[in-house]
Design a protein around this motif. Structure first.
Motif, PDB file in Angstrom:
ATOM      1  N   ASP A 237       0.315  -1.458  -0.397  1.00  9.00           N
ATOM      2  CA  ASP A 237       0.129   0.171   0.114  1.00  9.00           C
ATOM      3  C   ASP A 237       1.198   1.605  -0.060  1.00  9.00           C
ATOM      4  OD1 ASP A 237      -2.349  -1.234  -0.217  1.00  9.00           O
ATOM      5  OD2 ASP A 237      -2.623  -1.018   2.290  1.00  9.00           O
ATOM      6  N   ASN A 238       1.935   1.241   0.775  1.00  7.71           N
ATOM      7  CA  ASN A 238       2.904   2.319   0.681  1.00  7.71           C
ATOM      8  C   ASN A 238       2.997   2.522  -0.478  1.00  7.71           C
ATOM      9  OD1 ASN A 238       4.384   4.302   2.660  1.00  7.71           O
ATOM     10  ND2 ASN A 238       5.918   3.315   1.730  1.00  7.71           N
ATOM     11  N   LEU A 239       3.466   1.984  -1.017  1.00  5.74           N
ATOM     12  CA  LEU A 239       4.697   1.597  -2.276  1.00  5.74           C
ATOM     13  C   LEU A 239       4.061   2.419  -3.338  1.00  5.74           C
ATOM     14  CD1 LEU A 239       7.735   1.244  -4.073  1.00  5.74           C
ATOM     15  CD2 LEU A 239       6.280  -0.828  -5.001  1.00  5.74           C
ATOM     16  N   LEU A 240       2.269   1.765  -3.123  1.00  2.31           N
ATOM     17  CA  LEU A 240       1.400   2.500  -4.033  1.00  2.31           C
ATOM     18  C   LEU A 240       1.324   3.958  -4.283  1.00  2.31           C
ATOM     19  CD1 LEU A 240      -0.932  -0.612  -4.472  1.00  2.31           C
ATOM     20  CD2 LEU A 240       0.339  -0.418  -6.407  1.00  2.31           C
ATOM     21  N   ARG A 241       1.147   4.156  -3.017  1.00  2.00           N
ATOM     22  CA  ARG A 241       1.230   5.345  -2.518  1.00  2.00           C
ATOM     23  C   ARG A 241       2.049   6.951  -3.470  1.00  2.00           C
ATOM     24  NH1 ARG A 241      -1.251   3.606   2.139  1.00  2.00           N
ATOM     25  NH2 ARG A 241       0.490   3.773   3.314  1.00  2.00           N
ATOM     26  N   HIS A 242       3.076   6.387  -2.734  1.00  2.00           N
ATOM     27  CA  HIS A 242       4.631   6.910  -3.164  1.00  2.00           C
ATOM     28  C   HIS A 242       4.738   6.881  -4.715  1.00  2.00           C
ATOM     29  CE1 HIS A 242       6.467   8.024   1.202  1.00  2.00           C
ATOM     30  NE2 HIS A 242       5.720   6.827   1.520  1.00  2.00           N
ATOM     31  N   LEU A 243       4.283   5.760  -5.242  1.00  2.00           N
ATOM     32  CA  LEU A 243       5.121   6.355  -6.659  1.00  2.00           C
ATOM     33  C   LEU A 243       3.726   6.811  -7.331  1.00  2.00           C
ATOM     34  CD1 LEU A 243       6.433   2.865  -7.043  1.00  2.00           C
ATOM     35  CD2 LEU A 243       7.573   4.963  -6.849  1.00  2.00           C
ATOM     36  N   GLY A 244       2.615   7.146  -6.563  1.00  3.28           N
ATOM     37  CA  GLY A 244       1.159   7.776  -7.206  1.00  3.28           C
ATOM     38  C   GLY A 244       0.630   6.867  -8.476  1.00  3.28           C
ATOM     39  N   VAL A 245       0.834   5.396  -8.065  1.00  3.54           N
ATOM     40  CA  VAL A 245      -0.496   4.756  -8.968  1.00  3.54           C
ATOM     41  C   VAL A 245      -1.632   3.947  -8.130  1.00  3.54           C
ATOM     42  CG1 VAL A 245       1.968   4.221 -10.185  1.00  3.54           C
ATOM     43  CG2 VAL A 245       0.994   2.623  -8.910  1.00  3.54           C
ATOM     44  N   ASP A 246      -1.798   4.495  -7.411  1.00  2.12           N
ATOM     45  CA  ASP A 246      -2.596   3.977  -6.625  1.00  2.12           C
ATOM     46  C   ASP A 246      -3.811   4.239  -6.868  1.00  2.12           C
ATOM     47  OD1 ASP A 246      -2.255   6.721  -6.289  1.00  2.12           O
ATOM     48  OD2 ASP A 246      -2.992   5.645  -3.400  1.00  2.12           O
ATOM     49  N   ASP A 247      -4.025   5.047  -8.068  1.00  2.00           N
ATOM     50  CA  ASP A 247      -5.911   5.427  -8.805  1.00  2.00           C
ATOM     51  C   ASP A 247      -5.946   4.595  -9.942  1.00  2.00           C
ATOM     52  OD1 ASP A 247      -3.501   6.272  -9.769  1.00  2.00           O
ATOM     53  OD2 ASP A 247      -4.427   8.464 -10.233  1.00  2.00           O
ATOM     54  N   ASP A 248      -4.852   3.647 -10.380  1.00  5.48           N
ATOM     55  CA  ASP A 248      -5.068   3.170 -11.318  1.00  5.48           C
ATOM     56  C   ASP A 248      -3.722   2.084 -11.857  1.00  5.48           C
ATOM     57  OD1 ASP A 248      -5.998   2.735 -14.467  1.00  5.48           O
ATOM     58  OD2 ASP A 248      -4.565   3.973 -15.332  1.00  5.48           O
TER      59      ASP A 248
END
Length: 299
Positions: A92-103
């Motif tokens: 979850d942390n990685l997805l948020r930090h890379l800014g890809v958690d919306d797609d």
């Protein structure tokens, strides 16, 4: 030629760091494919071939889970520190930090397959699709099938394995040699092993902290904290299209994979007839074709 990595580095995860590499450009039209490696305590190396999908427009993220590879090593951590919840939080942390958690689309291989299934069962808004590759739905199922596969090994091999497991001498050369008989049948059938797979294998044995704490001394002798863990209960809650992948000679046998197929509402199962636990290495052209077809279907 593969698309050059557009980013490489680490992101903070509490007091630690998670190493990552991005191939392609997220946010350029197609969802980002995030590769979650096996183990636990493995590295991304054996999954590097997925980066070729960036050529067709799907950005690809590889990362090393905490405890190995380019991420923070914690050889003195208490075994109880290493839990599925820790690695779900890291994802979850990685997805948020890379800014890809919306797609994004998740690809989880082996232990990573259980992680991505658990993640998907929580119905994150940005998840577009799921690939569960060579993963059991629970470790009790896995252990049950390991007994079946071990009984089919050449005469004397399982006797050697059991003798060392009972004596606590699984670090011996004789155990390793007997273990490799199983691995060459059910983990990777290619000889010699591809360099990227050998790199991951050696990374585990250079720092086996996580693998030993959560799994145990080998793929088929699971005595760590995962021995009773599984994701079966959450599978009906997965609400994105799902591709399940396994090999005909896989240590993740059909019985261990079946719950994904029976319980996920929108699912297809692809069995690779000439593969064991690593179809992406054993049948790479067909594997990439299957992945491309699935990713296109999400559009």
């Amino acid at each position: 030629m593969p698309v050059a990595p557009s980013a490489k580095g680490t992101v903070p995860f509490g007091e630690h760091r998670t190493w990552y590499r991005v191939t392609g450009t997220p946010g350029s039209g197609l969802p980002t494919l995030v590769a979650v490696h096996g183990g636990p305590g493995s590295t991304h190396d054996y999954l590097v071939g997925l980066a070729v999908l960036a050529e067709a427009g799907w950005p690809v993220v590889h990362y090393d889970q905490l405890g190995n590879g380019g991420s923070t090593h914690l050889p003195d951590a208490d075994p109880g520190f290493w839990t599925p919840a820790l690695f779900l939080d890291e994802l979850d942390n990685l997805l948020r930090h890379l800014g890809v958690d919306d797609d994004y689309v998740l690809f989880g291989q082996s232990w990573g397959g259980l992680l991505v299934a658990e993640h998907a069962s929580r119905r994150p808004a940005g998840l577009r699709g799921l690939v569960v590759a060579n993963a059991p739905a629970s470790y009790p199922l896995w252990l049950s099938e390991m007994r079946v596969l071990r009984e089919r090994l050449p005469p004397g091999v399982d006797d050697t394995l059991r003798a060392h497991e009972e004596a606590g001498t699984t670090d011996s050369q004789e155990y390793f040699d007997a273990m490799m008989v199983f691995y060459n049948r059910h983990v990777c059938t290619l000889q010699p092993w591809p360099r990227e797979f050998l790199a991951t294998f050696m990374e585990i044995y250079n720092d086996p902290t996580v693998y030993y704490a959560m799994n145990g001394p080998s793929e088929f002798h699971v005595i760590g904290s995962l021995r009773d863990w599984g994701v079966i209960d959450g599978l009906p809650d997965i609400d994105v299209p799902t591709l399940v992948v396994s090999g005909r000679h896989d240590e993740a046998t059909p019985a261990t994979v079946r719950p994904y197929v029976d319980l996920i509402p929108d699912v297809r199962w692809e069995i690779f007839e000439n593969s064991s636990h690593t179809p992406h290495l054993e049948e790479p052209e067909r594997f990439i074709a299957v992945m491309t077809e699935f990713l296109k279907s999400l559009e």
